[in-house]
Design a protein around this motif. Sequence first.
Motif, PDB file in Angstrom:
ATOM      1  N   ARG A  22       0.833  -1.215   0.000  1.00  0.00           N
ATOM      2  CA  ARG A  22       0.000   0.000   0.000  1.00  0.00           C
ATOM      3  C   ARG A  22       0.861   1.256   0.000  1.00  0.00           C
ATOM      4  O   ARG A  22       0.516   2.258  -0.613  1.00  0.00           O
ATOM      5  CB  ARG A  22      -0.948   0.000   1.195  1.00  0.00           C
ATOM      6  CG  ARG A  22      -2.211  -0.800   0.963  1.00  0.00           C
ATOM      7  CD  ARG A  22      -3.276  -0.480   2.011  1.00  0.00           C
ATOM      8  NE  ARG A  22      -2.831  -0.758   3.370  1.00  0.00           N
ATOM      9  CZ  ARG A  22      -2.940  -1.932   3.975  1.00  0.00           C
ATOM     10  NH1 ARG A  22      -3.491  -2.941   3.346  1.00  0.00           N
ATOM     11  NH2 ARG A  22      -2.509  -2.090   5.212  1.00  0.00           N
ATOM     12  N   GLY A  25       2.230   2.038  -3.723  1.00  0.00           N
ATOM     13  CA  GLY A  25       1.293   2.509  -4.748  1.00  0.00           C
ATOM     14  C   GLY A  25       1.397   4.003  -5.020  1.00  0.00           C
ATOM     15  O   GLY A  25       1.582   4.413  -6.166  1.00  0.00           O
ATOM     16  N   PRO A  26       1.311   4.853  -3.983  1.00  0.00           N
ATOM     17  CA  PRO A  26       1.417   6.290  -4.229  1.00  0.00           C
ATOM     18  C   PRO A  26       2.767   6.694  -4.826  1.00  0.00           C
ATOM     19  O   PRO A  26       2.838   7.590  -5.662  1.00  0.00           O
ATOM     20  CB  PRO A  26       1.228   6.905  -2.834  1.00  0.00           C
ATOM     21  CG  PRO A  26       0.466   5.879  -2.071  1.00  0.00           C
ATOM     22  CD  PRO A  26       0.934   4.551  -2.597  1.00  0.00           C
ATOM     23  N   ARG A  29       2.633   5.679  -8.552  1.00  0.00           N
ATOM     24  CA  ARG A  29       1.739   6.586  -9.295  1.00  0.00           C
ATOM     25  C   ARG A  29       2.369   7.957  -9.485  1.00  0.00           C
ATOM     26  O   ARG A  29       2.197   8.597 -10.525  1.00  0.00           O
ATOM     27  CB  ARG A  29       0.384   6.670  -8.604  1.00  0.00           C
ATOM     28  CG  ARG A  29      -0.477   5.430  -8.840  1.00  0.00           C
ATOM     29  CD  ARG A  29      -1.902   5.611  -8.336  1.00  0.00           C
ATOM     30  NE  ARG A  29      -1.988   5.719  -6.893  1.00  0.00           N
ATOM     31  CZ  ARG A  29      -1.975   4.698  -6.046  1.00  0.00           C
ATOM     32  NH1 ARG A  29      -1.875   3.472  -6.500  1.00  0.00           N
ATOM     33  NH2 ARG A  29      -2.073   4.886  -4.743  1.00  0.00           N
ATOM     34  N   ALA A  30       3.136   8.410  -8.503  1.00  0.00           N
ATOM     35  CA  ALA A  30       3.803   9.709  -8.619  1.00  0.00           C
ATOM     36  C   ALA A  30       4.835   9.701  -9.743  1.00  0.00           C
ATOM     37  O   ALA A  30       4.956  10.678 -10.492  1.00  0.00           O
ATOM     38  CB  ALA A  30       4.457  10.087  -7.290  1.00  0.00           C
ATOM     39  N   ASP A  33       2.998   9.845 -12.977  1.00  0.00           N
ATOM     40  CA  ASP A  33       2.527  11.223 -13.197  1.00  0.00           C
ATOM     41  C   ASP A  33       3.658  12.113 -13.703  1.00  0.00           C
ATOM     42  O   ASP A  33       3.445  12.976 -14.557  1.00  0.00           O
ATOM     43  CB  ASP A  33       1.931  11.803 -11.915  1.00  0.00           C
ATOM     44  CG  ASP A  33       0.578  11.195 -11.563  1.00  0.00           C
ATOM     45  OD1 ASP A  33      -0.058  10.580 -12.453  1.00  0.00           O
ATOM     46  OD2 ASP A  33       0.164  11.333 -10.394  1.00  0.00           O
TER      47      ASP A  33
END
Length: 116
Positions: A22, A25-26, A29-30, A33
């Motif tokens: 968990r 994931g961020p 994704r960063a 992006d």
Amino acid sequence: MPEYLIYFNQQWVGDHSEEWFRGRGPLSRAVVDEIKATGAYVYAGGLEEEDGPVFSADATSGALLFTDGPYAETKEFLGGLTIVNVPDEETARIWAGRIAEACGWPQEVRRFKPRL
């Protein structure tokens, strides 16, 4: 510009807690992006491990044959991929390194053949 495939085999991921995943994931994704912000993004995604369909299509015998499961019996299988359109190998290396750091496991890089 050349396109590069940045990918990993699921077996490279290792055993980690749900909390560890968990947290990744961020971070991942960063990085995606950031790739999008530079205009280098073509595609990124992870593959379903167990619930998704896995089948093969083979026409080498002269007749099309569909079979369940991977084409070759192997312990390794593709876990996820990112495709970037960048000016050179060095830039592909930078993105692969950023993805590896964010995910927490190795990434492999291959350049696509030029489109005809």
